[in-house]
Design a protein around this motif. Sequence first.
Motif, PDB file in Angstrom:
ATOM      1  N   MET A 162       0.849  -1.181   0.000  1.00 53.91           N
ATOM      2  CA  MET A 162       0.000   0.000   0.000  1.00 53.91           C
ATOM      3  C   MET A 162       0.895   1.244   0.000  1.00 53.91           C
ATOM      4  SD  MET A 162      -2.719   1.537   2.798  1.00 53.91           S
ATOM      5  CE  MET A 162      -3.448   0.015   3.203  1.00 53.91           C
ATOM      6  N   ASP A 181      -1.617   0.198  -7.685  1.00 51.50           N
ATOM      7  CA  ASP A 181      -2.094  -0.304  -6.390  1.00 51.50           C
ATOM      8  C   ASP A 181      -3.462  -0.931  -6.557  1.00 51.50           C
ATOM      9  OD1 ASP A 181      -0.007   0.322  -4.738  1.00 51.50           O
ATOM     10  OD2 ASP A 181      -0.794   2.281  -4.196  1.00 51.50           O
ATOM     11  N   LEU A 241      -7.696  -1.337  -1.302  1.00 50.30           N
ATOM     12  CA  LEU A 241      -6.978  -0.917  -0.104  1.00 50.30           C
ATOM     13  C   LEU A 241      -7.451   0.455   0.370  1.00 50.30           C
ATOM     14  CD1 LEU A 241      -3.371  -1.987  -1.156  1.00 50.30           C
ATOM     15  CD2 LEU A 241      -4.925  -3.204   0.393  1.00 50.30           C
ATOM     16  N   TYR A 242      -7.944   1.247  -0.548  1.00 47.66           N
ATOM     17  CA  TYR A 242      -8.372   2.613  -0.242  1.00 47.66           C
ATOM     18  C   TYR A 242      -9.897   2.756  -0.238  1.00 47.66           C
ATOM     19  CZ  TYR A 242      -3.566   3.174  -1.802  1.00 47.66           C
ATOM     20  OH  TYR A 242      -2.221   3.042  -1.969  1.00 47.66           O
TER      21      TYR A 242
END
Length: 120
Positions: free
Chosen positions: A1, A54, A58-59
């Motif tokens: 990340m 990415d 994750l976000y």
Amino acid sequence: MNQGKLKIYNRILKLSERQSIALHNEDMEELNKLLIRKRRLINDLEKLNSSIDDDVELYREVINKIKEVDQENNELYNELYAETKEQLRISRLQKDVHDKYYNSYNIAQEEGIFFDKRNR
């Protein structure tokens, strides 16, 4: 990340929350400043997105919070916009009525008034 991306997302979220406060206070100058700062952060984020691959998941949590706050801000902004538009319409209507009422009397005084005294 990528921590840099996460920091930018969190800063965007904070700006969105501050936009909400500015909208509630009807402070359009502050809102405009916040929008400019937010646009710069989004530009920075787009640069990072093009260079780093990415996983968006994750976000996802912070992205969803940003979307939620922005949705509320858009709704509030649209309400304020409609309210301001209605106030302007009413103000223009009142001005027209005022001008028609008072100007009609002013014209008569400028032109003069004729009294016919012969038919008494």
